[in-house]
Design a protein around this motif. Structure first.
Motif, PDB file in Angstrom:
ATOM      1  N   ASP A  29      68.999  27.800   8.760  1.00 46.88           N
ATOM      2  CA  ASP A  29      69.630  28.988   8.974  1.00 46.88           C
ATOM      3  C   ASP A  29      68.632  29.719   9.208  1.00 46.88           C
ATOM      4  OD1 ASP A  29      70.275  31.216  10.442  1.00 46.88           O
ATOM      5  OD2 ASP A  29      72.722  30.966   9.907  1.00 46.88           O
ATOM      6  N   PRO A  30      67.399  30.734   9.224  1.00 42.38           N
ATOM      7  CA  PRO A  30      66.872  31.625   8.384  1.00 42.38           C
ATOM      8  C   PRO A  30      68.017  32.666   7.654  1.00 42.38           C
ATOM      9  CG  PRO A  30      66.142  31.435  10.253  1.00 42.38           C
ATOM     10  CD  PRO A  30      67.128  30.587  10.872  1.00 42.38           C
ATOM     11  N   ALA A  31      68.652  32.823   8.766  1.00 47.12           N
ATOM     12  CA  ALA A  31      70.129  33.935   7.750  1.00 47.12           C
ATOM     13  C   ALA A  31      70.331  34.094   6.635  1.00 47.12           C
ATOM     14  CB  ALA A  31      70.387  34.330   9.548  1.00 47.12           C
ATOM     15  N   ARG A  32      71.469  32.515   6.736  1.00 46.53           N
ATOM     16  CA  ARG A  32      71.824  32.373   6.109  1.00 46.53           C
ATOM     17  C   ARG A  32      71.116  31.582   4.282  1.00 46.53           C
ATOM     18  NH1 ARG A  32      73.861  26.305   4.365  1.00 46.53           N
ATOM     19  NH2 ARG A  32      75.852  26.989   2.999  1.00 46.53           N
ATOM     20  N   ASP A  76      55.658  38.773  -6.568  1.00 47.80           N
ATOM     21  CA  ASP A  76      55.849  39.203  -4.938  1.00 47.80           C
ATOM     22  C   ASP A  76      56.940  38.571  -4.194  1.00 47.80           C
ATOM     23  OD1 ASP A  76      55.372  40.345  -2.425  1.00 47.80           O
ATOM     24  OD2 ASP A  76      52.976  39.478  -2.292  1.00 47.80           O
ATOM     25  N   LEU A  77      58.520  38.755  -3.895  1.00 45.13           N
ATOM     26  CA  LEU A  77      58.867  38.461  -3.686  1.00 45.13           C
ATOM     27  C   LEU A  77      58.417  38.396  -1.885  1.00 45.13           C
ATOM     28  CD1 LEU A  77      61.732  40.551  -4.801  1.00 45.13           C
ATOM     29  CD2 LEU A  77      61.779  38.637  -5.023  1.00 45.13           C
ATOM     30  N   SER A  78      58.121  38.954  -1.678  1.00 41.39           N
ATOM     31  CA  SER A  78      57.559  38.908  -0.148  1.00 41.39           C
ATOM     32  C   SER A  78      56.455  37.616   0.451  1.00 41.39           C
ATOM     33  CB  SER A  78      56.425  40.267   0.280  1.00 41.39           C
ATOM     34  OG  SER A  78      55.267  39.848  -0.382  1.00 41.39           O
ATOM     35  N   ARG A  79      56.206  36.892  -0.130  1.00 41.45           N
ATOM     36  CA  ARG A  79      55.437  36.037  -0.707  1.00 41.45           C
ATOM     37  C   ARG A  79      57.052  34.921  -0.011  1.00 41.45           C
ATOM     38  NH1 ARG A  79      52.197  33.378  -4.651  1.00 41.45           N
ATOM     39  NH2 ARG A  79      51.235  35.602  -4.386  1.00 41.45           N
ATOM     40  N   TYR A  80      57.976  35.229  -0.023  1.00 38.06           N
ATOM     41  CA  TYR A  80      58.853  34.181  -1.138  1.00 38.06           C
ATOM     42  C   TYR A  80      59.907  34.760   0.642  1.00 38.06           C
ATOM     43  CZ  TYR A  80      57.112  32.969  -5.001  1.00 38.06           C
ATOM     44  OH  TYR A  80      56.444  33.433  -6.183  1.00 38.06           O
ATOM     45  N   LEU A  81      59.843  35.913   1.073  1.00 41.66           N
ATOM     46  CA  LEU A  81      60.430  36.045   2.780  1.00 41.66           C
ATOM     47  C   LEU A  81      59.899  36.151   3.788  1.00 41.66           C
ATOM     48  CD1 LEU A  81      62.062  39.613   0.709  1.00 41.66           C
ATOM     49  CD2 LEU A  81      63.013  37.216   1.247  1.00 41.66           C
ATOM     50  N   ARG A  82      58.695  36.038   3.304  1.00 41.72           N
ATOM     51  CA  ARG A  82      58.086  36.127   5.142  1.00 41.72           C
ATOM     52  C   ARG A  82      57.900  35.346   5.714  1.00 41.72           C
ATOM     53  NH1 ARG A  82      53.965  39.328   5.828  1.00 41.72           N
ATOM     54  NH2 ARG A  82      53.811  39.480   3.630  1.00 41.72           N
ATOM     55  N   GLU A  83      57.544  33.525   5.414  1.00 38.96           N
ATOM     56  CA  GLU A  83      58.064  33.079   6.478  1.00 38.96           C
ATOM     57  C   GLU A  83      59.416  32.746   7.297  1.00 38.96           C
ATOM     58  OE1 GLU A  83      57.908  27.831   6.425  1.00 38.96           O
ATOM     59  OE2 GLU A  83      56.865  29.187   5.040  1.00 38.96           O
ATOM     60  N   ASP A  84      60.495  33.088   6.291  1.00 40.24           N
ATOM     61  CA  ASP A  84      62.042  33.026   6.630  1.00 40.24           C
ATOM     62  C   ASP A  84      62.209  34.381   8.063  1.00 40.24           C
ATOM     63  OD1 ASP A  84      62.813  31.373   5.123  1.00 40.24           O
ATOM     64  OD2 ASP A  84      63.939  32.228   3.561  1.00 40.24           O
ATOM     65  N   LEU A  85      61.471  35.366   6.877  1.00 40.39           N
ATOM     66  CA  LEU A  85      61.990  36.194   7.828  1.00 40.39           C
ATOM     67  C   LEU A  85      61.294  36.559   9.402  1.00 40.39           C
ATOM     68  CD1 LEU A  85      62.846  37.950   5.917  1.00 40.39           C
ATOM     69  CD2 LEU A  85      61.456  40.231   6.257  1.00 40.39           C
ATOM     70  N   GLU A  86      59.566  35.726   9.909  1.00 38.75           N
ATOM     71  CA  GLU A  86      59.258  35.060  10.965  1.00 38.75           C
ATOM     72  C   GLU A  86      59.592  34.257  11.465  1.00 38.75           C
ATOM     73  OE1 GLU A  86      55.195  33.596   9.713  1.00 38.75           O
ATOM     74  OE2 GLU A  86      54.699  35.902   9.551  1.00 38.75           O
ATOM     75  N   GLU A  87      60.814  33.333  11.314  1.00 46.35           N
ATOM     76  CA  GLU A  87      61.673  32.022  11.618  1.00 46.35           C
ATOM     77  C   GLU A  87      61.978  32.703  12.402  1.00 46.35           C
ATOM     78  OE1 GLU A  87      63.472  28.128  10.979  1.00 46.35           O
ATOM     79  OE2 GLU A  87      62.254  28.829   9.575  1.00 46.35           O
ATOM     80  N   GLY A  88      62.895  33.593  11.762  1.00 51.19           N
ATOM     81  CA  GLY A  88      63.755  34.663  11.736  1.00 51.19           C
ATOM     82  C   GLY A  88      64.339  35.219  13.017  1.00 51.19           C
ATOM     83  N   TYR A  89      63.293  35.949  13.299  1.00 51.88           N
ATOM     84  CA  TYR A  89      62.837  36.315  14.490  1.00 51.88           C
ATOM     85  C   TYR A  89      62.714  36.162  15.879  1.00 51.88           C
ATOM     86  CZ  TYR A  89      60.284  40.186  16.934  1.00 51.88           C
ATOM     87  OH  TYR A  89      60.019  40.831  18.253  1.00 51.88           O
ATOM     88  N   ALA A  90      61.711  34.685  15.501  1.00 49.70           N
ATOM     89  CA  ALA A  90      60.808  33.870  16.271  1.00 49.70           C
ATOM     90  C   ALA A  90      62.728  33.035  17.128  1.00 49.70           C
ATOM     91  CB  ALA A  90      60.459  32.779  16.048  1.00 49.70           C
ATOM     92  N   LEU A  91      63.718  33.280  16.221  1.00 52.28           N
ATOM     93  CA  LEU A  91      65.068  32.176  16.824  1.00 52.28           C
ATOM     94  C   LEU A  91      65.860  33.381  17.569  1.00 52.28           C
ATOM     95  CD1 LEU A  91      65.489  29.588  14.176  1.00 52.28           C
ATOM     96  CD2 LEU A  91      63.980  29.171  16.500  1.00 52.28           C
ATOM     97  N   GLY A  92      65.193  34.865  16.851  1.00 50.22           N
ATOM     98  CA  GLY A  92      66.465  35.449  17.705  1.00 50.22           C
ATOM     99  C   GLY A  92      67.555  36.278  17.307  1.00 50.22           C
ATOM    100  N   ARG A  93      67.272  35.767  15.794  1.00 51.90           N
ATOM    101  CA  ARG A  93      68.212  35.838  14.661  1.00 51.90           C
ATOM    102  C   ARG A  93      68.311  36.951  13.811  1.00 51.90           C
ATOM    103  NH1 ARG A  93      72.817  34.896  13.954  1.00 51.90           N
ATOM    104  NH2 ARG A  93      73.262  34.138  11.365  1.00 51.90           N
TER     105      ARG A  93
END
Length: 259
Positions: A97-100, A135-152
């Motif tokens: 779960d990308p949110a978790r 650069d914290l964003s590089r570690y967050l980007r993939e999870d945020l993109e996946e979370g958005y795609a999954l509707g989370r």
């Protein structure tokens, strides 16, 4: 019938030669210099000088130049070490779960800032330094993109969202370093980050509390130090997805003594 017999030379199963005492001493000295560099960097930031580092490490200027070309060479190594330690703290392999994942990774990073003041100060000093990899964003980007795609998540990895979330994490680290954050700061920041991504109030609070409990019970956020002491990081668990390949390769290839 002629039978030709070839005599093959015996091949010994040679194991790698053990490291010599001299090699081990050089290894310890290099770690000592890196640890000293991190402590000075945490205190003085970009004002770090070679003289500061050798004084902190208790070695001579000549010894320093056996391991590093110059101050910039050391700064590059310090940035790479710190980038890898950040990646290790944020690594979340096996959590679907990308949110978790976001909750656990954010809690890890902020709890580690509480546990290791030198690490936290180095993060603040290097954040935004060109080429540092901090650069914290590089570690967050993939999870945020996946979370958005999954509707989370209600928003994806656009620049505004990344700036908002990473800004929250960096400012929380700053409050921790300045002594303005209580022990509950990681949970509160994680909850606010989840809310910013569009999760409801109840679920955000639940995931943030779960992440805090996971840290308390199993010490997931801990990154062990080298025997050199605080500031010299050993990365116990690094998720391959979370570590930039060029950073891992550069650190692994860093020579013990400069050529």
């Amino acid at each position: 019938m002629l039978i030709f017999c070839a005599t093959l030379p015996l091949v010994k199963n040679e194991s790698p030669a053990p490291r010599t005492r001299g090699y081990r001493k050089k290894e310890r000295t290099r770690r000592q210099l890196i640890a000293a560099g991190l402590r000075v960097l945490a205190e003085k930031g970009q004002g770090l000088t070679v003289s500061d580092v050798v004084a902190e490490a208790g070695v001579s200027n000549g010894t320093f130049y056996n391991y590093f070309v110059d101050r910039d060479d050391l700064m590059e190594v310090l940035a790479e070490q710190s980038a890898l330690s950040l990646a290790a703290a944020a690594a979340m392999e096996g959590v679907e779960d990308p949110a978790r994942r976001f909750a656990l990774a954010t809690t890890r990073v902020l709890q580690h800032a509480i546990e290791d003041d030198t690490w936290a100060r180095v993060m603040l000093r290097l954040a935004g330094r060109p080429g540092s990899g901090i650069d914290l964003s590089r570690y967050l980007r993939e999870d945020l993109e996946e979370g958005y795609a999954l509707g989370r998540f209600e928003t994806g990895a656009d620049d505004a969202t990344l700036d908002q979330v990473t800004g929250l994490i960096v400012m929380t680290i700053r409050r921790i370093v300045e002594g303005r954050a209580g022990p509950d700061a990681p949970r509160q920041a994680t909850r606010r980050g989840l809310r910013a991504l569009g999760l409801g109030q109840a679920e955000s609070a639940e995931l943030a509390a779960e992440a805090a409990d996971a840290h308390d019970e199993s010490g997931l956020a801990r990154i062990s130090h080298e025997s050199a002491g605080p500031g010299a990081f050993r990365l116990d668990r690094i998720g391959s997805r979370s570590v930039p390949g060029h950073v891992r390769d550069t650190v692994a290839a860093t020579p013990l003594v400069k050529s």
